[in-house]
Design a protein around this motif. Structure first.
Motif, PDB file in Angstrom:
ATOM      1  N   TYR A 148       0.984  -1.290   0.092  1.00 42.33           N
ATOM      2  CA  TYR A 148      -0.103  -0.027  -0.018  1.00 42.33           C
ATOM      3  C   TYR A 148       0.958   1.255   0.113  1.00 42.33           C
ATOM      4  N   LEU A 149       1.893   1.272   0.832  1.00 46.66           N
ATOM      5  CA  LEU A 149       2.841   2.410   0.786  1.00 46.66           C
ATOM      6  C   LEU A 149       3.697   2.494  -0.433  1.00 46.66           C
ATOM      7  N   SER A 150       4.023   1.464  -1.013  1.00 44.82           N
ATOM      8  CA  SER A 150       4.516   1.559  -2.405  1.00 44.82           C
ATOM      9  C   SER A 150       3.687   2.128  -3.415  1.00 44.82           C
ATOM     10  N   GLY A 151       2.452   1.920  -3.382  1.00 37.67           N
ATOM     11  CA  GLY A 151       1.320   2.289  -4.220  1.00 37.67           C
ATOM     12  C   GLY A 151       1.239   3.951  -4.064  1.00 37.67           C
ATOM     13  N   ILE A 152       1.565   4.324  -2.901  1.00 38.38           N
ATOM     14  CA  ILE A 152       1.355   5.982  -2.845  1.00 38.38           C
ATOM     15  C   ILE A 152       2.508   6.526  -3.450  1.00 38.38           C
ATOM     16  N   ILE A 153       3.572   5.951  -3.353  1.00 36.52           N
ATOM     17  CA  ILE A 153       4.741   6.643  -4.069  1.00 36.52           C
ATOM     18  C   ILE A 153       4.499   6.529  -5.650  1.00 36.52           C
ATOM     19  N   ALA A 154       4.024   5.543  -6.121  1.00 40.57           N
ATOM     20  CA  ALA A 154       3.830   4.930  -7.564  1.00 40.57           C
ATOM     21  C   ALA A 154       2.672   5.961  -8.128  1.00 40.57           C
ATOM     22  N   GLY A 155       1.665   6.487  -7.320  1.00 39.24           N
ATOM     23  CA  GLY A 155       0.742   7.310  -7.535  1.00 39.24           C
ATOM     24  C   GLY A 155       1.219   8.636  -7.463  1.00 39.24           C
ATOM     25  N   ALA A 156       2.162   8.956  -6.956  1.00 33.09           N
ATOM     26  CA  ALA A 156       2.910  10.214  -7.075  1.00 33.09           C
ATOM     27  C   ALA A 156       3.718  10.592  -8.015  1.00 33.09           C
ATOM     28  N   MET A 157       4.128   9.157  -8.583  1.00 31.57           N
ATOM     29  CA  MET A 157       5.304   9.390  -9.699  1.00 31.57           C
ATOM     30  C   MET A 157       4.935   9.466 -11.193  1.00 31.57           C
ATOM     31  N   LEU A 177      -1.747  -8.151  -2.601  1.00 37.44           N
ATOM     32  CA  LEU A 177      -0.790  -7.315  -2.744  1.00 37.44           C
ATOM     33  C   LEU A 177      -1.127  -5.977  -3.856  1.00 37.44           C
ATOM     34  N   MET A 178      -1.604  -6.598  -5.169  1.00 36.16           N
ATOM     35  CA  MET A 178      -1.870  -5.746  -5.991  1.00 36.16           C
ATOM     36  C   MET A 178      -2.973  -4.756  -5.567  1.00 36.16           C
ATOM     37  N   HIS A 179      -4.082  -5.423  -4.949  1.00 35.73           N
ATOM     38  CA  HIS A 179      -5.285  -4.457  -4.341  1.00 35.73           C
ATOM     39  C   HIS A 179      -4.526  -3.490  -3.303  1.00 35.73           C
ATOM     40  N   ALA A 180      -3.778  -4.028  -2.753  1.00 30.82           N
ATOM     41  CA  ALA A 180      -3.363  -2.747  -1.576  1.00 30.82           C
ATOM     42  C   ALA A 180      -2.347  -1.615  -2.276  1.00 30.82           C
ATOM     43  N   PHE A 181      -1.629  -2.201  -3.446  1.00 32.92           N
ATOM     44  CA  PHE A 181      -0.892  -0.977  -4.052  1.00 32.92           C
ATOM     45  C   PHE A 181      -1.889  -0.163  -4.883  1.00 32.92           C
ATOM     46  N   MET A 182      -2.820  -0.854  -5.556  1.00 28.88           N
ATOM     47  CA  MET A 182      -3.830   0.122  -6.175  1.00 28.88           C
ATOM     48  C   MET A 182      -4.558   1.114  -5.195  1.00 28.88           C
ATOM     49  N   ILE A 192      -6.309   7.120 -11.530  1.00 30.52           N
ATOM     50  CA  ILE A 192      -5.317   6.378 -12.043  1.00 30.52           C
ATOM     51  C   ILE A 192      -5.974   5.298 -12.647  1.00 30.52           C
ATOM     52  N   THR A 193      -5.502   4.715 -14.117  1.00 25.90           N
ATOM     53  CA  THR A 193      -5.885   3.466 -14.562  1.00 25.90           C
ATOM     54  C   THR A 193      -4.871   2.685 -14.448  1.00 25.90           C
ATOM     55  N   PHE A 194      -5.423   1.279 -14.277  1.00 25.20           N
ATOM     56  CA  PHE A 194      -4.472   0.133 -14.273  1.00 25.20           C
ATOM     57  C   PHE A 194      -4.450  -1.028 -15.299  1.00 25.20           C
ATOM     58  N   GLN A 195      -3.538  -1.474 -15.925  1.00 25.34           N
ATOM     59  CA  GLN A 195      -3.241  -2.635 -16.727  1.00 25.34           C
ATOM     60  C   GLN A 195      -2.851  -3.722 -15.916  1.00 25.34           C
ATOM     61  N   VAL A 196      -3.644  -4.723 -15.933  1.00 29.31           N
ATOM     62  CA  VAL A 196      -3.376  -6.016 -15.008  1.00 29.31           C
ATOM     63  C   VAL A 196      -3.150  -7.220 -15.607  1.00 29.31           C
TER      64      VAL A 196
END
Length: 340
Positions: A148-157, A177-182, A192-196
């Motif tokens: 989840y925390l790494s997703g916050i960073i991804a969303g900002a980058m 893990l994917m859901h938490a990241f998203m 944000i859109t996601f390709q899974v």
């Protein structure tokens, strides 16, 4: 014998894992076990010990062996069809603790465990423990907190608002893990859109890389690297990636921004203590992967220190404190994630 054929000397592999994890090991409390003799322990893995997920189990076992708590041997690249046989051979050899992953051999592994009630089995599993099989405990890498925390960073980058996610199989341990990241990414940008996509393998870097290339062509400018090969694609195309389970930034200094790290030490050390005390029983050891147990952390930003927007890092700090205190809980969602 097959076990001997698959076995690799632990001293040869230790340098691969200890060199990259010395810093994080200082952050993890270990449970020393006072025992007359090390507990004879075996690991059985269906992939190479270099593979992300298994590497964390292997590293924790090497650490416990270095402390003198266990005497550790292992087999890697064991097929699901051969898993029960290798499991049985290790039990026959007098091992008191056997660790591994039985995602593709659940029923067979439990049948073997039933035949050896004096052996403790600690197995990665998508299913829960069975009280009727008291010597068989389960675990999984519940590292949704750091994901989840790494997703916050991804969303900002991400500048395109388009993130590609490549996984092995859509099973609970990957899905959560994917859901938490998203969820973390959406904290920074709800649009944000996601390709899974899932490649149908735990270890096929070329296939993961090709899948990632297709996502980049479809507009992704940040990739979630659940499998090896994804960060290679990001590096070649000059975009960013977020790592999973291990920290690969040293290999991709201009590509991997952050990683959710799994620390298996709390899980294994708990099992070692229970075996030593004679109190090992059927249980779900998944809780020892949670952040408040020391089972997961966000890797240092390293080369990306100061390059992630301040607002994102402030939220990461806030959420980290809240997760550890219990004020904030990352949702555990084991359903298969879908593309936006």
């Amino acid at each position: 014998m097959q076990i001997q054929k698959n076995k690799r000397h632990t001293q040869l592999t230790r340098r691969h894992f200890m060199a990259t994890t010395a810093a994080t090991s200082l952050l993890i409390g270990t449970s020393r076990v006072a025992a007359a003799d090390p507990i004879k322990t075996a690991g059985i893995y269906t992939v190479p010990v270099e593979q992300q997920w298994v590497s964390r189990i292997h590293k924790a076992a090497l650490t416990a062996q270095d402390r003198g708590d266990i005497a550790y041997t292992f087999s890697e690249n064991v097929s699901n069809t051969d898993y029960a046989r290798v499991l049985r051979e290790y039990a026959e050899q007098g091992n008191k603790l056997i660790i591994g992953e039985v995602f593709g051999a659940e029923q067979e592994a439990r049948e073997v465990a039933a035949d050896y009630p004096d052996v403790a089995f600690l197995m990665g599993s998508s299913f829960k423990e069975d009280p009727a099989l008291p010597n068989f405990a389960v675990f999984d890498n519940y590292i949704q907190d750091a994901s989840y925390l790494s997703g916050i960073i991804a969303g900002a980058m991400t500048e395109a608002g388009n993130i590609g996610m490549v996984g092995g199989f859509p099973i609970p341990e990957v899905n959560r893990l994917m859901h938490a990241f998203m969820a973390g990414a959406r904290e920074m940008n709800p649009d944000i859109t996601f390709q899974v996509s899932f490649i149908g393998s735990w270890f096929d870097p070329p296939k993961a890389k090709e899948t990632a290339f297709a996502m980049i062509e479809n507009g992704a400018d940040v990739l979630y690297a659940e499998r090896f090969g994804v960060s290679d694609a990001a590096q070649e195309k000059g975009i960013l990636a977020i790592g999973n389970v291990i920290d690969t930034q040293a290999d991709y200094p201009d590509t991997v921004v952050a990683s959710a790290i799994w620390h298996f030490e709390p899980t294994l050390d708990k099992a070692i203590a229970e075996v030593a005390a004679g109190t090992f029983t059927a249980a779900d050891y998944g809780v020892y992967s949670f952040m408040n147990e020391g089972g997961t952390s966000l890797a240092p930003l390293g080369t990306f220190e100061g390059k992630v927007p301040a607002a994102a890092m402030e939220l990461v700090e806030q959420r980290t404190a809240e997760i550890k205190s219990g004020a904030f809980t990352v949702e555990i969602n084991d359903e298969e994630p879908k593309s936006s």
